[in-house]
Motif scaffolding. Structure first.
Motif, PDB file in Angstrom:
ATOM      1  N   PHE A  31      -1.496 -11.570 -28.242  1.00 10.80           N
ATOM      2  CA  PHE A  31      -2.379 -12.594 -27.682  1.00 10.80           C
ATOM      3  C   PHE A  31      -2.213 -12.719 -26.167  1.00 10.80           C
ATOM      4  N   ALA A  32      -0.971 -12.604 -25.697  1.00 13.17           N
ATOM      5  CA  ALA A  32      -0.673 -12.863 -24.291  1.00 13.17           C
ATOM      6  C   ALA A  32      -1.112 -11.744 -23.349  1.00 13.17           C
ATOM      7  N   ARG A 107       2.110 -15.648 -18.519  1.00 10.61           N
ATOM      8  CA  ARG A 107       2.516 -15.828 -17.128  1.00 10.61           C
ATOM      9  C   ARG A 107       3.448 -14.701 -16.671  1.00 10.61           C
ATOM     10  N   LEU A 108       4.325 -14.266 -17.547  1.00 14.26           N
ATOM     11  CA  LEU A 108       5.227 -13.161 -17.209  1.00 14.26           C
ATOM     12  C   LEU A 108       4.429 -11.888 -16.942  1.00 14.26           C
ATOM     13  N   ILE A 109       3.435 -11.644 -17.786  1.00 11.80           N
ATOM     14  CA  ILE A 109       2.589 -10.460 -17.624  1.00 11.80           C
ATOM     15  C   ILE A 109       1.787 -10.561 -16.336  1.00 11.80           C
ATOM     16  N   GLU A 110       1.231 -11.734 -16.076  1.00  5.39           N
ATOM     17  CA  GLU A 110       0.481 -11.954 -14.835  1.00  5.39           C
ATOM     18  C   GLU A 110       1.353 -11.667 -13.617  1.00  5.39           C
ATOM     19  N   SER A 111       2.580 -12.186 -13.636  1.00  2.71           N
ATOM     20  CA  SER A 111       3.497 -11.989 -12.515  1.00  2.71           C
ATOM     21  C   SER A 111       3.833 -10.512 -12.316  1.00  2.71           C
ATOM     22  N   SER A 112       4.034  -9.790 -13.406  1.00  5.94           N
ATOM     23  CA  SER A 112       4.360  -8.359 -13.321  1.00  5.94           C
ATOM     24  C   SER A 112       3.207  -7.553 -12.741  1.00  5.94           C
TER      25      SER A 112
END
Length: 220
Positions: A31-32, A107-112
Protein backbone atom coordinates in the motif's frame (compact mmCIF):
# COMPACT_ATOMS: atom_id res chain seq x y z
CA UNK A 1 14.98 -21.91 35.71
CA UNK A 2 12.21 -21.94 33.14
CA UNK A 3 10.18 -25.10 32.66
CA UNK A 4 9.65 -26.70 29.26
CA UNK A 5 6.14 -25.27 28.93
CA UNK A 6 7.38 -21.71 29.43
CA UNK A 7 10.26 -22.21 26.99
CA UNK A 8 7.84 -23.59 24.38
CA UNK A 9 5.51 -20.64 24.97
CA UNK A 10 8.36 -18.15 24.48
CA UNK A 11 9.50 -19.89 21.28
CA UNK A 12 5.96 -19.82 19.89
CA UNK A 13 5.63 -16.18 20.95
CA UNK A 14 8.83 -15.31 19.09
CA UNK A 15 7.62 -17.09 15.96
CA UNK A 16 4.25 -15.30 16.17
CA UNK A 17 6.01 -11.94 16.58
CA UNK A 18 8.17 -12.55 13.51
CA UNK A 19 5.12 -13.76 11.57
CA UNK A 20 3.15 -10.61 12.40
CA UNK A 21 6.12 -8.37 11.68
CA UNK A 22 7.07 -9.74 8.28
CA UNK A 23 3.54 -10.29 6.93
CA UNK A 24 2.50 -6.80 8.08
CA UNK A 25 5.61 -5.29 6.51
CA UNK A 26 4.88 -6.96 3.16
CA UNK A 27 1.26 -5.79 3.06
CA UNK A 28 2.14 -2.30 4.34
CA UNK A 29 4.71 -1.88 1.56
CA UNK A 30 2.15 -2.97 -1.02
CA UNK A 31 0.00 0.00 0.00
CA UNK A 32 2.77 2.43 0.94
CA UNK A 33 4.94 2.13 -2.16
CA UNK A 34 2.46 3.69 -4.61
CA UNK A 35 1.61 6.35 -2.01
CA UNK A 36 5.27 7.24 -1.49
CA UNK A 37 5.87 7.42 -5.24
CA UNK A 38 2.77 9.58 -5.73
CA UNK A 39 3.92 12.00 -3.03
CA UNK A 40 7.19 12.54 -4.90
CA UNK A 41 5.88 12.54 -8.46
CA UNK A 42 2.92 14.88 -7.88
CA UNK A 43 4.68 17.51 -5.74
CA UNK A 44 5.07 21.06 -7.06
CA UNK A 45 8.44 20.40 -8.74
CA UNK A 46 7.82 16.70 -9.36
CA UNK A 47 7.68 14.73 -12.57
CA UNK A 48 3.90 15.16 -12.85
CA UNK A 49 2.79 18.07 -10.62
CA UNK A 50 -0.74 17.74 -9.23
CA UNK A 51 -1.05 20.35 -6.52
CA UNK A 52 -4.47 19.57 -5.08
CA UNK A 53 -4.03 15.79 -5.20
CA UNK A 54 -0.60 16.06 -3.57
CA UNK A 55 -1.91 18.25 -0.75
CA UNK A 56 -4.82 15.89 -0.04
CA UNK A 57 -2.52 12.87 -0.06
CA UNK A 58 0.03 14.66 2.12
CA UNK A 59 -2.59 15.62 4.73
CA UNK A 60 -4.05 12.09 4.70
CA UNK A 61 -0.64 10.56 5.37
CA UNK A 62 0.04 13.07 8.15
CA UNK A 63 -3.28 12.24 9.81
CA UNK A 64 -2.52 8.52 9.59
CA UNK A 65 0.87 9.04 11.21
CA UNK A 66 -0.61 11.16 13.99
CA UNK A 67 -2.90 8.48 15.46
CA UNK A 68 -1.26 6.63 18.39
CA UNK A 69 -1.08 2.91 17.67
CA UNK A 70 -2.92 1.78 20.80
CA UNK A 71 -5.86 4.05 19.99
CA UNK A 72 -5.88 2.87 16.38
CA UNK A 73 -5.68 -0.75 17.55
CA UNK A 74 -8.91 -0.35 19.50
CA UNK A 75 -10.64 1.89 16.96
CA UNK A 76 -10.30 -0.59 14.09
CA UNK A 77 -11.50 -3.64 16.05
CA UNK A 78 -14.74 -3.82 13.98
CA UNK A 79 -12.70 -3.74 10.76
CA UNK A 80 -10.29 -6.33 12.17
CA UNK A 81 -13.19 -8.64 12.97
CA UNK A 82 -14.61 -8.12 9.48
CA UNK A 83 -11.32 -8.98 7.76
CA UNK A 84 -9.80 -11.58 10.09
CA UNK A 85 -12.96 -12.98 11.67
CA UNK A 86 -11.79 -12.09 15.17
CA UNK A 87 -10.10 -9.20 16.99
CA UNK A 88 -7.40 -11.12 18.87
CA UNK A 89 -4.44 -13.31 17.93
CA UNK A 90 -1.43 -12.82 15.70
CA UNK A 91 -3.29 -12.98 12.38
CA UNK A 92 -5.92 -10.44 13.47
CA UNK A 93 -3.19 -8.07 14.68
CA UNK A 94 -1.82 -7.82 11.15
CA UNK A 95 -4.80 -5.63 10.17
CA UNK A 96 -4.09 -2.71 12.56
CA UNK A 97 -0.34 -3.16 12.04
CA UNK A 98 -0.74 -2.61 8.28
CA UNK A 99 -3.04 0.38 8.78
CA UNK A 100 -0.70 2.00 11.31
CA UNK A 101 2.54 1.40 9.44
CA UNK A 102 1.45 2.28 5.89
CA UNK A 103 1.60 6.11 6.36
CA UNK A 104 4.93 5.82 8.18
CA UNK A 105 6.45 3.67 5.44
CA UNK A 106 5.06 5.97 2.74
CA UNK A 107 7.04 8.82 4.30
CA UNK A 108 10.19 6.68 4.40
CA UNK A 109 9.78 5.85 0.72
CA UNK A 110 9.13 9.50 -0.13
CA UNK A 111 12.28 10.54 1.73
CA UNK A 112 14.39 7.90 -0.04
CA UNK A 113 13.17 8.85 -3.51
CA UNK A 114 13.79 12.54 -2.85
CA UNK A 115 17.47 11.76 -2.23
CA UNK A 116 17.98 10.79 -5.88
CA UNK A 117 20.15 13.30 -7.76
CA UNK A 118 18.05 15.51 -10.04
CA UNK A 119 20.77 15.28 -12.66
CA UNK A 120 20.07 11.58 -13.16
CA UNK A 121 16.36 12.27 -13.58
CA UNK A 122 16.98 15.13 -16.00
CA UNK A 123 19.28 12.91 -18.06
CA UNK A 124 16.51 10.31 -18.37
CA UNK A 125 14.01 13.00 -19.35
CA UNK A 126 16.35 14.37 -22.01
CA UNK A 127 16.46 10.92 -23.59
CA UNK A 128 12.67 10.89 -23.82
CA UNK A 129 12.04 8.33 -21.07
CA UNK A 130 8.40 7.95 -20.06
CA UNK A 131 7.13 8.67 -16.54
CA UNK A 132 6.89 4.99 -15.62
CA UNK A 133 10.38 4.33 -16.99
CA UNK A 134 11.85 7.15 -14.92
CA UNK A 135 10.07 5.92 -11.79
CA UNK A 136 10.92 2.23 -12.03
CA UNK A 137 14.22 2.30 -13.90
CA UNK A 138 15.76 5.48 -12.49
CA UNK A 139 14.15 6.68 -9.25
CA UNK A 140 13.66 3.34 -7.51
CA UNK A 141 17.00 1.73 -8.53
CA UNK A 142 18.94 4.88 -7.61
CA UNK A 143 17.24 4.99 -4.21
CA UNK A 144 17.64 1.25 -3.56
CA UNK A 145 20.13 1.52 -0.71
CA UNK A 146 18.12 4.20 1.07
CA UNK A 147 14.91 2.21 0.55
CA UNK A 148 16.51 -0.82 2.22
CA UNK A 149 17.58 1.32 5.18
CA UNK A 150 14.00 2.59 5.39
CA UNK A 151 12.72 -0.97 5.25
CA UNK A 152 14.98 -1.90 8.13
CA UNK A 153 13.62 0.98 10.19
CA UNK A 154 10.07 0.00 9.25
CA UNK A 155 10.53 -3.61 10.37
CA UNK A 156 11.86 -2.46 13.75
CA UNK A 157 8.92 -0.10 14.18
CA UNK A 158 6.34 -2.71 13.21
CA UNK A 159 7.93 -5.20 15.59
CA UNK A 160 7.54 -2.70 18.43
CA UNK A 161 3.91 -2.10 17.38
CA UNK A 162 3.27 -5.85 17.49
CA UNK A 163 4.49 -5.93 21.09
CA UNK A 164 2.01 -3.18 22.02
CA UNK A 165 -0.80 -5.25 20.53
CA UNK A 166 -0.40 -7.60 23.48
CA UNK A 167 -2.59 -5.20 25.46
CA UNK A 168 -5.64 -6.50 23.56
CA UNK A 169 -4.51 -10.10 23.17
CA UNK A 170 -2.61 -9.52 19.94
CA UNK A 171 -0.42 -12.58 20.33
CA UNK A 172 3.36 -12.88 20.22
CA UNK A 173 5.87 -11.77 22.82
CA UNK A 174 3.89 -8.65 23.71
CA UNK A 175 0.90 -10.77 24.66
CA UNK A 176 3.09 -13.03 26.80
CA UNK A 177 4.61 -10.01 28.55
CA UNK A 178 1.17 -8.63 29.39
CA UNK A 179 -0.57 -11.89 30.32
CA UNK A 180 2.25 -13.38 32.39
CA UNK A 181 4.70 -10.62 33.19
CA UNK A 182 2.11 -7.98 34.10
CA UNK A 183 -1.16 -9.66 35.12
CA UNK A 184 0.47 -12.63 36.87
CA UNK A 185 3.47 -10.71 38.24
CA UNK A 186 6.00 -13.12 36.71
CA UNK A 187 8.80 -10.61 36.41
CA UNK A 188 11.28 -13.08 34.95
CA UNK A 189 8.98 -13.69 31.95
CA UNK A 190 8.56 -9.94 31.47
CA UNK A 191 12.35 -9.53 31.48
CA UNK A 192 12.90 -12.40 29.05
CA UNK A 193 10.31 -11.07 26.58
CA UNK A 194 11.95 -7.63 26.66
CA UNK A 195 15.38 -9.18 26.05
CA UNK A 196 14.02 -11.29 23.17
CA UNK A 197 12.43 -8.23 21.56
CA UNK A 198 15.69 -6.30 21.84
CA UNK A 199 17.63 -9.19 20.32
CA UNK A 200 15.17 -9.51 17.43
CA UNK A 201 15.37 -5.78 16.67
CA UNK A 202 19.17 -5.81 16.78
CA UNK A 203 19.42 -8.84 14.49
CA UNK A 204 16.96 -7.42 11.95
CA UNK A 205 18.63 -3.99 12.03
CA UNK A 206 22.07 -5.52 11.57
CA UNK A 207 20.97 -7.65 8.59
CA UNK A 208 19.17 -4.71 6.97
CA UNK A 209 22.09 -2.32 7.34
CA UNK A 210 24.55 -4.86 5.92
CA UNK A 211 22.35 -5.40 2.87
CA UNK A 212 21.96 -1.62 2.44
CA UNK A 213 25.73 -1.14 2.65
CA UNK A 214 26.37 -3.78 -0.01
CA UNK A 215 23.88 -2.18 -2.39
CA UNK A 216 25.15 1.37 -1.87
CA UNK A 217 27.08 2.37 -4.98
CA UNK A 218 28.71 5.22 -3.06
CA UNK A 219 30.58 2.75 -0.83
CA UNK A 220 33.95 1.87 -2.30
Amino acid sequence: MLDNTTVTMLIEGTIDTLYMTFVSTIFAYMFAFPIGIALVVTKKDGLSPMGLFNRILDVTVNIGRSIPFLILLIAVIPLTKLIAGKSYGSTATIVPLVIASTPFIARLIESSLQEVDNGVIEAAQSMGASLSTIIFKVLVPEAKSSLIVGGTIAIGTILSYSAMAGVVGGGGLGDIAIQYGYYRYQKEIMLITVILLIILVQILQSIGMKIAKKTDKRVV
